[in-house]
Motif scaffolding. Sequence first.
Motif, short mmCIF file in Angstrom:
data_model
loop_
_atom_site.label_atom_id
_atom_site.label_comp_id
_atom_site.label_asym_id
_atom_site.label_seq_id
_atom_site.Cartn_x
_atom_site.Cartn_y
_atom_site.Cartn_z
N LYS A 275 46.00 42.49 48.51
CA LYS A 275 47.29 41.79 48.45
C LYS A 275 47.38 40.86 47.24
N HIS A 276 46.29 40.15 46.97
CA HIS A 276 46.32 39.17 45.87
C HIS A 276 46.10 39.84 44.51
N CYS A 277 45.16 40.80 44.48
CA CYS A 277 44.79 41.41 43.19
C CYS A 277 45.54 42.71 42.91
N LEU B 48 42.78 40.77 51.56
CA LEU B 48 43.02 39.69 50.60
C LEU B 48 42.95 40.21 49.17
N PHE C 119 39.00 33.35 50.10
CA PHE C 119 40.37 32.90 50.35
C PHE C 119 40.62 31.55 49.68
N PRO D 108 47.27 36.46 40.11
CA PRO D 108 47.94 37.47 40.95
C PRO D 108 48.03 38.81 40.23
N ASN D 109 47.71 39.86 40.96
CA ASN D 109 47.73 41.24 40.44
C ASN D 109 46.68 41.50 39.36
N ARG E 284 40.95 31.91 45.85
CA ARG E 284 41.80 33.00 45.37
C ARG E 284 42.62 32.59 44.14
N THR E 285 42.87 31.28 43.97
CA THR E 285 43.65 30.83 42.81
C THR E 285 42.87 31.00 41.51
#
Length: 304
Positions: A103-105, A100, A68, A76-77, A71-72
Motif C-alpha cells: 500500500k505504501h510502496c 503495508l 509501520f 510513497p510509491n 514508513r515515512t
Amino acid sequence: MKKTKIHLPSFHYHTHKKPLTPLPQEFVDGIKEVEAALGMRCLLFIQNGLSADGRPVSIEHPCFRYFFDNRTKISPNEKVAILIESGGGDPGSAYKLALLLNKHCGGFTALVPSYAKSAATLLALGSQQIIMGKYAELGPLDMQIESNEEETRQSALNHVQALERLGAYSKQTLDEVMIMLLKRTGKKVSSILPPAIDFTTALVSPMMKNIDVVRYTEMSRLLKVGEEYAERQLKPQYGKMSTEIAEILGSKYPEHGFIIDYAEAREIGLKVEIPDGDLADAYTKILPHLDDFTAYGFVEEVEL
C-alpha cells in the motif's frame, strides 16, 4: 576526538536497549550492490538469536511496528526490495507487513538469499517478484501451535493428517479384505461386503476413538487461516492459480520444515527467479553474514 563511521540497521537501533554491533563491511558492500543491480533501496528483515524471553526471534507484531513507525522514511510509491532471513512466526503480522509495503510502496521485491520459512514465506508471497539464492529455501504455511505437554511447537497439520491417514488406511484395508474374500470364497460382492466392512470397522474404530473431533476442527480452522492469507497475497500476481498454490503450501507437505527450493517453488507454480550477474555476486557477499545478527530497515551510516 575523531568520530568513527559505522553502518547500522535504521529502523530500530535508536530504541534498542543494547548497543548494536556494526554491520560487517562485506555485508554492507553486498547490500549496496543489490541496490545498484535492482535500482531500488533494500530493506533488511533479518532474524537471528533469542528474544528477551529466551525464545527464538520470530515474526511478531513489534516487527510490523518497526516498519509501520518508520514508513515515512520511504517515499510513497517508492518500490523497495526486502531481504528476508527468518524462520517465520505470526502469519497475521507477516500479512500486515506485506500489505503495508504494497500500500505504501506500491509493491516490493522479496530477496531470499538463504531461507524464508513459514510466515516469512507468506511475507515473500506478497511481493511482485521473489529472487531466491541458488540454495535458498521457502517453507510450507501450516500453522504452528504450542504444545504445553512437550513444551515445543507442533504443526496443526499433524492433527489433521492423522485423521486423513486413518481414512486412507480404512479404505485400503477394506479393498484388501474384499479382494482376499473374493478370491478365497468365490462369492458375490454383495455377500462379502458386509463382513468386510465389519472387519475394517473393528480394526479402525479403536484408533478413531483417539481422535479429538473438536481439536481436529480447531486445527483445520488454523490451517485454513494460513491458506486464506496466502491466497490473498497471491491473487494480484496469480489470479485463479492463487487458490491452488495456497492449498499446496498450506496442507500438502508432510512436515513444517519441508524444504521448498527454487525448482520445487517453480513446480508448484510460484514465479521465482535466481540472481545472475552483479546480483548473484552481491548474494555471495551477503550470504556468509546472515546468521550473525537481527536487523530491520535500511543500512544507515552513523557517526560515533
